[in-house]
Scaffold this active site. Structure first.
Site, PDB file in Angstrom:
ATOM      1  N   THR A  66       0.836  -1.194   0.000  1.00  0.00           N
ATOM      2  CA  THR A  66       0.000   0.000   0.000  1.00  0.00           C
ATOM      3  C   THR A  66       0.875   1.249   0.000  1.00  0.00           C
ATOM      4  OG1 THR A  66      -1.932   1.036   1.010  1.00  0.00           O
ATOM      5  CG2 THR A  66      -0.393  -0.004   2.525  1.00  0.00           C
ATOM      6  N   LYS A  70       3.519   1.395  -3.780  1.00  0.00           N
ATOM      7  CA  LYS A  70       2.926   0.668  -4.911  1.00  0.00           C
ATOM      8  C   LYS A  70       3.712   0.824  -6.221  1.00  0.00           C
ATOM      9  CE  LYS A  70      -1.936   0.600  -3.625  1.00  0.00           C
ATOM     10  NZ  LYS A  70      -3.265   0.762  -4.224  1.00  0.00           N
ATOM     11  N   ASP A 107      -6.496  -4.234  -8.718  1.00  0.00           N
ATOM     12  CA  ASP A 107      -7.542  -3.202  -8.593  1.00  0.00           C
ATOM     13  C   ASP A 107      -8.630  -3.357  -9.662  1.00  0.00           C
ATOM     14  OD1 ASP A 107      -6.533  -1.988  -6.364  1.00  0.00           O
ATOM     15  OD2 ASP A 107      -5.501  -0.396  -7.451  1.00  0.00           O
ATOM     16  N   GLY A 133     -11.622  11.404 -13.232  1.00  0.00           N
ATOM     17  CA  GLY A 133     -10.315  11.244 -12.589  1.00  0.00           C
ATOM     18  C   GLY A 133      -9.359  10.479 -13.479  1.00  0.00           C
ATOM     19  N   ARG A 160      -6.054  18.289 -17.137  1.00  0.00           N
ATOM     20  CA  ARG A 160      -6.339  17.619 -18.404  1.00  0.00           C
ATOM     21  C   ARG A 160      -5.141  16.828 -18.936  1.00  0.00           C
ATOM     22  NH1 ARG A 160      -9.965  18.357 -23.455  1.00  0.00           N
ATOM     23  NH2 ARG A 160      -8.749  17.053 -24.854  1.00  0.00           N
ATOM     24  N   LEU A 222     -15.650   5.022  -6.188  1.00  0.00           N
ATOM     25  CA  LEU A 222     -14.596   4.226  -5.541  1.00  0.00           C
ATOM     26  C   LEU A 222     -14.414   4.621  -4.085  1.00  0.00           C
ATOM     27  CD1 LEU A 222     -11.725   3.670  -8.095  1.00  0.00           C
ATOM     28  CD2 LEU A 222     -14.007   2.703  -8.012  1.00  0.00           C
ATOM     29  N   GLN A 252     -10.640  -6.892  -4.380  1.00  0.00           N
ATOM     30  CA  GLN A 252      -9.256  -6.838  -4.876  1.00  0.00           C
ATOM     31  C   GLN A 252      -8.335  -7.730  -4.051  1.00  0.00           C
ATOM     32  OE1 GLN A 252      -6.434  -5.269  -3.324  1.00  0.00           O
ATOM     33  NE2 GLN A 252      -7.647  -4.835  -1.500  1.00  0.00           N
TER      34      GLN A 252
HETATM   35  P1  ATR Z   1      -5.382   7.387  -6.922  1.00  0.00           P
HETATM   36  O1  ATR Z   1      -4.189   6.515  -7.096  1.00  0.00           O
HETATM   37  O2  ATR Z   1      -6.244   7.005  -5.741  1.00  0.00           O
HETATM   38  O3  ATR Z   1      -6.185   7.534  -8.179  1.00  0.00           O
HETATM   39  P2  ATR Z   1      -4.151   9.971  -7.351  1.00  0.00           P
HETATM   40  O4  ATR Z   1      -3.245   9.351  -8.373  1.00  0.00           O
HETATM   41  O5  ATR Z   1      -3.585  10.946  -6.381  1.00  0.00           O
HETATM   42  O6  ATR Z   1      -4.828   8.840  -6.464  1.00  0.00           O
HETATM   43  O7  ATR Z   1      -5.385  10.633  -8.124  1.00  0.00           O
HETATM   44  C1  ATR Z   1      -6.355  11.381  -7.489  1.00  0.00           C
HETATM   45  C2  ATR Z   1      -7.436  11.815  -8.485  1.00  0.00           C
HETATM   46  O8  ATR Z   1      -8.368  12.676  -7.810  1.00  0.00           O
HETATM   47  C3  ATR Z   1      -6.882  12.620  -9.648  1.00  0.00           C
HETATM   48  O9  ATR Z   1      -7.696  12.402 -10.795  1.00  0.00           O
HETATM   49  C4  ATR Z   1      -7.051  14.063  -9.128  1.00  0.00           C
HETATM   50  O10 ATR Z   1      -7.084  15.042 -10.140  1.00  0.00           O
HETATM   51  P3  ATR Z   1      -5.712  15.781 -10.608  1.00  0.00           P
HETATM   52  O11 ATR Z   1      -5.011  14.822 -11.538  1.00  0.00           O
HETATM   53  O12 ATR Z   1      -6.160  17.024 -11.283  1.00  0.00           O
HETATM   54  O13 ATR Z   1      -4.922  16.046  -9.341  1.00  0.00           O
HETATM   55  C5  ATR Z   1      -8.399  13.948  -8.477  1.00  0.00           C
HETATM   56  N1  ATR Z   1      -8.636  15.032  -7.511  1.00  0.00           N
HETATM   57  C6  ATR Z   1      -8.117  15.169  -6.271  1.00  0.00           C
HETATM   58  N2  ATR Z   1      -8.574  16.304  -5.673  1.00  0.00           N
HETATM   59  C7  ATR Z   1      -9.391  16.909  -6.582  1.00  0.00           C
HETATM   60  C8  ATR Z   1     -10.173  18.121  -6.588  1.00  0.00           C
HETATM   61  N3  ATR Z   1     -10.198  18.938  -5.511  1.00  0.00           N
HETATM   62  N4  ATR Z   1     -10.897  18.407  -7.684  1.00  0.00           N
HETATM   63  C9  ATR Z   1     -10.894  17.587  -8.770  1.00  0.00           C
HETATM   64  N5  ATR Z   1     -10.170  16.438  -8.837  1.00  0.00           N
HETATM   65  C10 ATR Z   1      -9.437  16.104  -7.756  1.00  0.00           C
END
Ligand code: ATR
Length: 277
Positions: A66, A70, A107, A133, A160, A222, A252
């Site tokens: 974790t 990872k 996952d 996301g 984006r 999720l 998972q």
């Molecule tokens: P994980 O492995 O759990 O997917 P991560 O790689 O940190 O964790 O991804 C988090 C996701 O939540 C990303 O899509 C992130 O968007 P960004 O790529 O723009 O950071 C999204 N996310 C987190 N906080 C956010 C917010 N306040 N508004 C919109 N999207 C958010």
């Protein structure tokens, strides 16, 4: 079986105190009457590789991995499954008898089994999926949906460029739309999945306008703390078939347990209660 041959598995990370995996695997070991132990281990960053090489010699057959390891375990592993490569991260390690470390990512498996258990007639081929996301979890889900035959994945992310990169890595059948346009593509969707952390305890709520959601659309969050997010509650009010993220956490864990301890466990209400505590 003598105690020295009892298979050992566990979870490594830092911090590890809040991991639900020990309860989960502990419940299965107990209720299935199998010999074995599952142990949470806090491993400091500079001891990661040393620990991974040592544990098999102590009787460990594998591990869950974790945060924050990872990605790093992928550099240490000797064999990596295709799905872990696509996702760029591993959550399950198998220590092979020949000493090699095999890294996998379950996952996507957990995601799809959770949907199937809750919506038995779900068919990935039924129509486009909208994925909110583009982080690590999103990679697993987009790859799994494409594998399962989704005709199109519409991907949207606050940043984006991250969504564009995911599309470039995973290829055709992914369309990227701007985060501020997310509300406009929901009516085309047979399925909508939130992979962001929005709606999680302590994080801001999801603000994507959900008016376009159609009744019958499968909507999965999720996030599992809380179990019912504002996103899921709104979708339910619109007649969508909603699925929370807790089942993905449970499912998972199935492939690892089966590989390490030799029997396939089930995900049922007794497990849910044991893990929720
Ligand atoms: P994980 O492995 O759990 O997917 P991560 O790689 O940190 O964790 O991804 C988090 C996701 O939540 C990303 O899509 C992130 O968007 P960004 O790529 O723009 O950071 C999204 N996310 C987190 N906080 C956010 C917010 N306040 N508004 C919109 N999207 C958010």
């Amino acid at each position: 079986m003598s105690e020295e041959n009892v298979p050992l598995a566990g979870v490594i990370g830092s911090p590890i105190a809040h991991s639900k995996s020990p309860r989960l695997h502990g419940h299965w070991l107990r209720t299935m009457g199998l010999p074995g132990h599952y142990i949470p281990m806090e491993v400091p960053s500079d001891k990661l590789e040393e620990t991974l090489r040592l544990l098999p010699q102590l009787g460990f057959v594998g591990l869950n991995v974790t945060i924050p390891y990872k990605e790093r375990v992928m550099e240490i592993a000797d064999l990596i499954t295709d799905r872990a490569t696509i996702i760029g991260a591993a959550n399950t390690l198998i220590f092979r008898r020949d000493g090699r470390i095999h890294a996998d990512n379950t996952d996507g498996y957990g995601f799809i089994e959770n949907i199937r258990q809750n919506v038995p007639d779900w068919d990935a081929k039924a129509g486009p999926a909208v994925v909110l996301g583009a982080g690590g979890a999103s990679r697993a889900i987009v790859a799994t949906l494409l594998d399962a035959g989704a005709p199109k994945v519409i991907l949207t992310n606050r940043t984006r460029a991250r969504a564009d990169r995911l599309r470039d890595d995973l290829g055709q059948r992914i369309e990227v739309v701007d985060w501020l346009q997310a509300g406009n593509v929901l009516e085309d969707a047979a399925m909508v999945v939130n992979t962001t952390s929005l709606g999680m305890v302590g994080k801001p709520e999801m603000r994507v306008p959900l008016d376009g959601l159609r009744p019958g659309t499968v909507v999965n969050d999720l996030v599992y703390a809380p179990l019912e997010t504002h996103f899921l509650r709104t979708a339910k009010e619109k007649g969508c078939r909603t699925v929370d993220g807790f089942g993905m956490l449970l499912h998972q864990a199935v492939p690892g347990f089966e590989r390490w301890f030799g029997k396939r466990p089930v995900v049922d209400d007794a497990l849910r209660r044991a893990v929720l505590g």
